[in-house]
Design a protein around this motif. Structure first.
Motif, PDB file in Angstrom:
ATOM      1  N   LYS A 219      -3.559   4.179   3.287  1.00  0.00           N
ATOM      2  CA  LYS A 219      -2.816   3.787   4.494  1.00  0.00           C
ATOM      3  C   LYS A 219      -3.533   4.269   5.749  1.00  0.00           C
ATOM      4  O   LYS A 219      -3.738   3.509   6.706  1.00  0.00           O
ATOM      5  CB  LYS A 219      -1.401   4.395   4.456  1.00  0.00           C
ATOM      6  CG  LYS A 219      -0.396   3.654   3.630  1.00  0.00           C
ATOM      7  CD  LYS A 219       0.974   4.320   3.806  1.00  0.00           C
ATOM      8  CE  LYS A 219       2.054   3.597   3.030  1.00  0.00           C
ATOM      9  NZ  LYS A 219       3.382   4.224   3.252  1.00  0.00           N
ATOM     10  N   ALA A 220      -3.883   5.546   5.728  1.00  0.00           N
ATOM     11  CA  ALA A 220      -4.532   6.134   6.901  1.00  0.00           C
ATOM     12  C   ALA A 220      -5.849   5.437   7.206  1.00  0.00           C
ATOM     13  O   ALA A 220      -6.163   5.149   8.373  1.00  0.00           O
ATOM     14  CB  ALA A 220      -4.755   7.625   6.677  1.00  0.00           C
ATOM     15  N   MET A 221      -6.625   5.147   6.172  1.00  0.00           N
ATOM     16  CA  MET A 221      -7.919   4.507   6.373  1.00  0.00           C
ATOM     17  C   MET A 221      -7.749   3.102   6.944  1.00  0.00           C
ATOM     18  O   MET A 221      -8.479   2.692   7.865  1.00  0.00           O
ATOM     19  CB  MET A 221      -8.691   4.462   5.056  1.00  0.00           C
ATOM     20  CG  MET A 221     -10.107   3.921   5.183  1.00  0.00           C
ATOM     21  SD  MET A 221     -11.134   4.923   6.285  1.00  0.00           S
ATOM     22  CE  MET A 221     -11.331   6.400   5.287  1.00  0.00           C
ATOM     23  N   LEU A 222      -6.802   2.342   6.420  1.00  0.00           N
ATOM     24  CA  LEU A 222      -6.579   0.980   6.903  1.00  0.00           C
ATOM     25  C   LEU A 222      -6.129   0.984   8.369  1.00  0.00           C
ATOM     26  O   LEU A 222      -6.598   0.171   9.180  1.00  0.00           O
ATOM     27  CB  LEU A 222      -5.537   0.278   6.029  1.00  0.00           C
ATOM     28  CG  LEU A 222      -6.012  -0.151   4.634  1.00  0.00           C
ATOM     29  CD1 LEU A 222      -4.834  -0.609   3.781  1.00  0.00           C
ATOM     30  CD2 LEU A 222      -7.052  -1.274   4.749  1.00  0.00           C
ATOM     31  N   VAL A 223      -5.216   1.893   8.717  1.00  0.00           N
ATOM     32  CA  VAL A 223      -4.742   1.975  10.097  1.00  0.00           C
ATOM     33  C   VAL A 223      -5.882   2.393  11.027  1.00  0.00           C
ATOM     34  O   VAL A 223      -6.072   1.813  12.103  1.00  0.00           O
ATOM     35  CB  VAL A 223      -3.566   2.968  10.214  1.00  0.00           C
ATOM     36  CG1 VAL A 223      -3.214   3.220  11.686  1.00  0.00           C
ATOM     37  CG2 VAL A 223      -2.348   2.441   9.464  1.00  0.00           C
TER      38      VAL A 223
ATOM     39  N   MET B 190       0.855   4.474  15.241  1.00  0.00           N
ATOM     40  CA  MET B 190       0.731   3.605  14.065  1.00  0.00           C
ATOM     41  C   MET B 190       0.814   4.406  12.770  1.00  0.00           C
ATOM     42  O   MET B 190       1.443   3.979  11.792  1.00  0.00           O
ATOM     43  CB  MET B 190      -0.589   2.836  14.117  1.00  0.00           C
ATOM     44  CG  MET B 190      -0.625   1.717  15.135  1.00  0.00           C
ATOM     45  SD  MET B 190      -2.161   0.771  14.973  1.00  0.00           S
ATOM     46  CE  MET B 190      -1.939  -0.439  16.284  1.00  0.00           C
ATOM     47  N   LEU B 191       0.160   5.559  12.735  1.00  0.00           N
ATOM     48  CA  LEU B 191       0.196   6.391  11.535  1.00  0.00           C
ATOM     49  C   LEU B 191       1.608   6.893  11.259  1.00  0.00           C
ATOM     50  O   LEU B 191       2.043   6.974  10.102  1.00  0.00           O
ATOM     51  CB  LEU B 191      -0.774   7.564  11.682  1.00  0.00           C
ATOM     52  CG  LEU B 191      -2.262   7.199  11.664  1.00  0.00           C
ATOM     53  CD1 LEU B 191      -3.109   8.385  12.094  1.00  0.00           C
ATOM     54  CD2 LEU B 191      -2.685   6.724  10.277  1.00  0.00           C
ATOM     55  N   ARG B 192       2.332   7.218  12.317  1.00  0.00           N
ATOM     56  CA  ARG B 192       3.726   7.635  12.146  1.00  0.00           C
ATOM     57  C   ARG B 192       4.559   6.474  11.598  1.00  0.00           C
ATOM     58  O   ARG B 192       5.413   6.661  10.715  1.00  0.00           O
ATOM     59  CB  ARG B 192       4.302   8.120  13.476  1.00  0.00           C
ATOM     60  CG  ARG B 192       3.759   9.469  13.928  1.00  0.00           C
ATOM     61  CD  ARG B 192       4.326   9.870  15.289  1.00  0.00           C
ATOM     62  NE  ARG B 192       3.880  11.214  15.676  1.00  0.00           N
ATOM     63  CZ  ARG B 192       4.204  11.804  16.831  1.00  0.00           C
ATOM     64  NH1 ARG B 192       4.973  11.169  17.717  1.00  0.00           N
ATOM     65  NH2 ARG B 192       3.775  13.027  17.093  1.00  0.00           N
ATOM     66  N   TYR B 193       4.327   5.293  12.134  1.00  0.00           N
ATOM     67  CA  TYR B 193       5.047   4.100  11.653  1.00  0.00           C
ATOM     68  C   TYR B 193       4.750   3.863  10.171  1.00  0.00           C
ATOM     69  O   TYR B 193       5.619   3.401   9.422  1.00  0.00           O
ATOM     70  CB  TYR B 193       4.632   2.892  12.490  1.00  0.00           C
ATOM     71  CG  TYR B 193       5.324   1.605  12.106  1.00  0.00           C
ATOM     72  CD1 TYR B 193       6.621   1.331  12.534  1.00  0.00           C
ATOM     73  CD2 TYR B 193       4.677   0.662  11.308  1.00  0.00           C
ATOM     74  CE1 TYR B 193       7.261   0.142  12.175  1.00  0.00           C
ATOM     75  CE2 TYR B 193       5.301  -0.521  10.941  1.00  0.00           C
ATOM     76  CZ  TYR B 193       6.593  -0.776  11.372  1.00  0.00           C
ATOM     77  OH  TYR B 193       7.230  -1.950  11.014  1.00  0.00           O
ATOM     78  N   ALA B 194       3.518   4.219   9.751  1.00  0.00           N
ATOM     79  CA  ALA B 194       3.125   4.032   8.350  1.00  0.00           C
ATOM     80  C   ALA B 194       3.673   5.132   7.448  1.00  0.00           C
ATOM     81  O   ALA B 194       3.416   5.125   6.241  1.00  0.00           O
ATOM     82  CB  ALA B 194       1.606   3.989   8.244  1.00  0.00           C
ATOM     83  N   GLY B 195       4.425   6.066   8.032  1.00  0.00           N
ATOM     84  CA  GLY B 195       5.059   7.106   7.238  1.00  0.00           C
ATOM     85  C   GLY B 195       4.253   8.378   7.094  1.00  0.00           C
ATOM     86  O   GLY B 195       4.592   9.240   6.279  1.00  0.00           O
ATOM     87  N   LEU B 196       3.198   8.519   7.881  1.00  0.00           N
ATOM     88  CA  LEU B 196       2.368   9.716   7.822  1.00  0.00           C
ATOM     89  C   LEU B 196       2.726  10.673   8.953  1.00  0.00           C
ATOM     90  O   LEU B 196       3.151  10.249  10.030  1.00  0.00           O
ATOM     91  CB  LEU B 196       0.887   9.337   7.911  1.00  0.00           C
ATOM     92  CG  LEU B 196       0.369   8.464   6.762  1.00  0.00           C
ATOM     93  CD1 LEU B 196      -1.002   7.909   7.102  1.00  0.00           C
ATOM     94  CD2 LEU B 196       0.312   9.261   5.469  1.00  0.00           C
ATOM     95  N   LYS B 197       2.570  11.949   8.693  1.00  0.00           N
ATOM     96  CA  LYS B 197       2.867  12.970   9.689  1.00  0.00           C
ATOM     97  C   LYS B 197       1.640  13.123  10.594  1.00  0.00           C
ATOM     98  O   LYS B 197       0.690  13.828  10.274  1.00  0.00           O
ATOM     99  CB  LYS B 197       3.199  14.296   9.019  1.00  0.00           C
ATOM    100  CG  LYS B 197       3.827  15.333   9.952  1.00  0.00           C
ATOM    101  CD  LYS B 197       4.083  16.653   9.242  1.00  0.00           C
ATOM    102  CE  LYS B 197       5.091  16.503   8.130  1.00  0.00           C
ATOM    103  NZ  LYS B 197       5.372  17.842   7.481  1.00  0.00           N
ATOM    104  N   ALA B 198       1.668  12.437  11.732  1.00  0.00           N
ATOM    105  CA  ALA B 198       0.517  12.421  12.638  1.00  0.00           C
ATOM    106  C   ALA B 198       0.904  13.010  13.983  1.00  0.00           C
ATOM    107  O   ALA B 198       2.036  12.843  14.457  1.00  0.00           O
ATOM    108  CB  ALA B 198       0.007  10.993  12.824  1.00  0.00           C
TER     109      ALA B 198
ATOM    110  N   ILE C 282       0.857  -1.189   0.000  1.00  0.00           N
ATOM    111  CA  ILE C 282       0.000   0.000   0.000  1.00  0.00           C
ATOM    112  C   ILE C 282       0.894   1.241   0.000  1.00  0.00           C
ATOM    113  O   ILE C 282       1.743   1.414   0.879  1.00  0.00           O
ATOM    114  CB  ILE C 282      -0.929   0.027   1.223  1.00  0.00           C
ATOM    115  CG1 ILE C 282      -1.788  -1.238   1.277  1.00  0.00           C
ATOM    116  CG2 ILE C 282      -1.816   1.271   1.184  1.00  0.00           C
ATOM    117  CD1 ILE C 282      -2.723  -1.417   0.115  1.00  0.00           C
ATOM    118  N   THR C 283       0.701   2.114  -0.983  1.00  0.00           N
ATOM    119  CA  THR C 283       1.527   3.319  -1.079  1.00  0.00           C
ATOM    120  C   THR C 283       0.710   4.607  -0.948  1.00  0.00           C
ATOM    121  O   THR C 283       1.265   5.654  -0.598  1.00  0.00           O
ATOM    122  CB  THR C 283       2.276   3.350  -2.427  1.00  0.00           C
ATOM    123  OG1 THR C 283       1.316   3.287  -3.500  1.00  0.00           O
ATOM    124  CG2 THR C 283       3.244   2.172  -2.533  1.00  0.00           C
ATOM    125  N   ASP C 284      -0.574   4.549  -1.253  1.00  0.00           N
ATOM    126  CA  ASP C 284      -1.409   5.747  -1.197  1.00  0.00           C
ATOM    127  C   ASP C 284      -1.614   6.193   0.254  1.00  0.00           C
ATOM    128  O   ASP C 284      -2.079   5.391   1.089  1.00  0.00           O
ATOM    129  CB  ASP C 284      -2.768   5.457  -1.843  1.00  0.00           C
ATOM    130  CG  ASP C 284      -3.685   6.658  -1.786  1.00  0.00           C
ATOM    131  OD1 ASP C 284      -3.369   7.683  -2.392  1.00  0.00           O
ATOM    132  OD2 ASP C 284      -4.724   6.571  -1.087  1.00  0.00           O
TER     133      ASP C 284
END
Length: 668
Positions: free
Chosen positions: A329-333, A376-384, A323-325
């Motif tokens: 990613k955010a929705m799945l987490v 979790m969102l940070r781990y997924a590469g998102l700025k949370a 998953i790259t989008d």
């Protein structure tokens, strides 16, 4: 002359008896009172309230805050019975950081055959419960409650804390007399603020006095022959005193669509700003919101929880494989956290059981869930980032203080994604938070330590769109189909309300108070799919929707959707109107004109504006054998100031009037 003097003496005696506020001295006149002379609508009245706050100096403990309360309440009717129950919240973190309720005693007084009878509060009328690991609730219910009784109780709270809870000057019932005394040693300096949003402002008197505390010390000397020497020491200091003696305090009357009535209550707020013990460094507690958020972030039960990831890494790696989008990613987490960990109904910005244990056990408080989500969102590469919030029932903080917050949500601040999230809400979704969090603004804390205020008020209109097909039968019954689409907050509210309700009970709720309405074949789609609009369809039959007068048919085209009750009837308004979120209500109605009838008259087409904030549209037109109507109410703001109430009242009255206007069909 003698008779006049006698009357005056009688009145003076009556006044003296009626105003004896010593505990246990309830008078015959108080029991005989059948209504409040200044507010006949009141279901109860506080005849007397006394609050005394001081600091005892105790050996090995230092200064201990003592809060003494005495209340006497007159109950007029059954609606006032709730004032016979008192709930007292006490902090209870550990033995050293625990508040205790002491000296509770109370009586209920009734007038029986012309005599005063009292009933004592007993142990079976007192209760204790644990709210969470930081708070406990002590409550009591007075015995033998009847119409016309008087309840009276007194208690004190011992607290090791120098923080003083807000002093409330107003209830939702009148207070005839309130005596307040606050005594604080010179070592504790407080800012004093009367709630600026309140319409009632009490008068405060401030003074000082010299206070002397004497302590006795004991010292033993010797070995074979032990002797004990006693010595005394004195501590002299200045005591700051606040007093207030208020009479006839009006009730804080609720109004429709108020965010939190406590925000407008008359109260005294005391902020501890300085501690300056003799021969010790000056300790300033005056703070800024940046300092408050930094303190919270550095707490192991907050910031440390964001750094933990080993407990979820394997699960997330599998979930996000290929998953790259960022949105996906955010929705799945987000959905993973919602399904994995259930909210235990406790608020808090600090983790209660720890994110690791909450993930393992599948339950936690708001902070356990949303700090976990952020990590979790940070781990997924998102700025949370976590966002500190004061919920509606916690009020709007007026001073920078940790107590100003009681909740935490999550914010994604990415280049392609900017959303607020709360995974503790079963039916919440992106930028659709539980409504108890929609309280003005929150404080976002970023990884670099900076913090800022962000608005929490939704900007997108939540839509409720209804389509009605209407057929008028020869027996003048009406039948057809309804299709509804609900989005965002409207959809979340429906899902929350009917989450565990059967279709039969949903039908009963639609039919309730709607005359002879029958609902069949109801279907609800996307009940649990919060990312899609909620879709509801059903068939209906209405047997009493038409009046036949002189060969003409009269009916409201909105049928059972018309709002006949106007919540904004009062002449004036004291508090702002809070709809919680902007919304759009829209009805598209298609009416088949029965054979043998033609349109005699239609409601006038109308468009009404409430400034730039609201618009109402009523459009009716004939189209062959059909009558088509579009009726829409759009509110682009969720907050209307009290000074705009009269204009809004006129606007909303038009909405109600147009919804109930009738179409007239004539026989041809």
């Amino acid at each position: 002359m003698k008779s006049c003097i006698a009357v005056i003496l009688f009145l003076m005696t009556f006044a003296t008896q009626a105003q004896n506020y010593k505990f246990g001295k309830v008078s015959m006149e108080e029991l005989q009172q059948v209504f409040n002379p200044l507010d006949s609508s009141a279901n109860a009245t506080v005849l007397y309230r006394e609050e005394h706050i001081s600091f005892d100096l105790r050996k090995d403990e230092g200064f201990v805050q003592v809060r003494e309360v005495h209340e006497r309440i007159k109950i007029y009717n059954k609606e006032g019975y709730k004032w016979a129950t008192k709930r007292i919240r006490l902090y209870d973190e550990s033995n050293a950081k625990s508040e205790n309720l002491e000296g509770l005693k109370g009586y209920t007084y009734n007038l029986v055959n012309g005599k005063i009878e009292d009933s004592k509060l007993k142990k079976d009328g007192t209760f204790k419960e644990e709210a969470n690991k930081y708070w406990k609730i002590n409550s009591f219910t007075m015995p033998n409650i009847k119409d016309g009784c008087v309840v009276e109780y007194t208690y004190k709270i011992d607290s090791p804390f120098t923080t003083i809870d807000d002093i409330e000057f107003q209830y939702t019932i009148p207070i005839e007399k309130f005596d307040l005394t606050i005594k604080t040693p010179q070592y504790f300096v407080y800012n004093k603020l009367l709630n600026p949003n309140a319409s009632y402002m009490p008068v405060l008197d401030q003074s000082t006095r010299n206070r002397v505390e004497t302590t006795t010390n004991k010292e033993r000397t010797g070995w074979k022959i032990v002797s004990t020497n006693y010595s005394t020491s004195k501590l002299e200091f200045i005591e700051d005193i606040i007093t207030s003696n208020e009479t006839d305090i009006p009730a804080l009357n609720d109004e429709p669509f108020v965010d939190n009535l406590d925000n407008y209550k008359a109260k005294l707020i005391l902020e501890l700003t300085v501690i300056k013990y003799p021969n010790q460094p000056y300790k300033s507690l005056a703070s800024s919101w940046d300092a408050v958020t930094k303190t919270i972030y550095n707490n192991p039960e907050f910031g440390t929880q964001l750094d933990k990831s080993s407990y979820f890494e394997d699960d997330l790696d599998a979930l996000l494989l290929d998953i790259t989008d960022p949105f996906q990613k955010a929705m799945l987490v987000f959905e993973h956290v919602k399904s994995k960990v259930k909210w235990n109904n406790f608020y808090g910005f600090n983790s209660e059981v720890g994110v690791r244990k909450a993930y393992k056990d599948g339950a936690g408080n708001v902070a356990d869930i949303n700090l976990m989500l952020t990590a979790m969102l940070r781990y997924a590469g998102l700025k949370a980032h976590p966002v500190l919030v004061s919920t509606k029932n916690n009020g709007i903080p007026l001073f920078p203080t940790r107590q100003g917050f009681n909740y935490v949500i999550c914010m994604i601040e990415d280049d392609s994604l900017n959303v607020l999230l709360d995974a503790s809400g079963k039916h919440s979704t992106f930028n659709v938070l539980p409504t108890h969090t929609l309280n003005w603004q929150g404080r976002v804390i970023r990884e670099d330590g900076t913090s800022d205020w962000i608005g929490l008020t939704p900007s997108v209109l939540s839509k409720d769109v209804s389509s009605l097909n209407v057929k008028i039968n020869p027996d003048l019954s009406i039948e057809g189909k309804v299709r509804q689409q609900k989005t965002d907050y409207v959809a979340m509210g429906y899902r929350d309300k009917y989450a565990n309700v059967s279709k039969d009970d949903i039908i009963k709720n639609i039919e309730r108070d709607k005359g002879q309405l029958e609902i069949t074949d109801i279907d609800i789609e996307n009940t649990n799919n919060t990312n899609e609009p909620l879709l509801i369809t059903y068939d209906y039959k209405l047997n009493d929707g038409i009046e036949a007068i002189g060969g003409n048919l009269y009916f409201s085209p909105m049928l059972f959707f018309a709002s006949e009750d106007n919540p904004f009837k009062q002449e004036t308004r004291n508090f702002p109107i809070d709809f919680m979120y902007p919304f759009s209500d829209r009805y598209m109605i298609n009416i088949l004109i029965p054979e043998g009838y033609a349109i005699e008259s239609l409601p006038e087409n109308k468009k009404v504006q409430f400034g730039d904030a609201g618009e109402f549209l009523y459009l009716a037109k004939a189209n062959g054998s059909y009558l088509q109507l579009t009726i829409a109410l759009d509110m682009k703001t969720s907050f209307i100031l009290a000074q705009d109430y009269n204009n809004f009242k006129d606007f909303y009255s038009t909405v109600i009037e147009k919804q109930t206007e009738k179409v007239v069909l004539k026989k041809i």
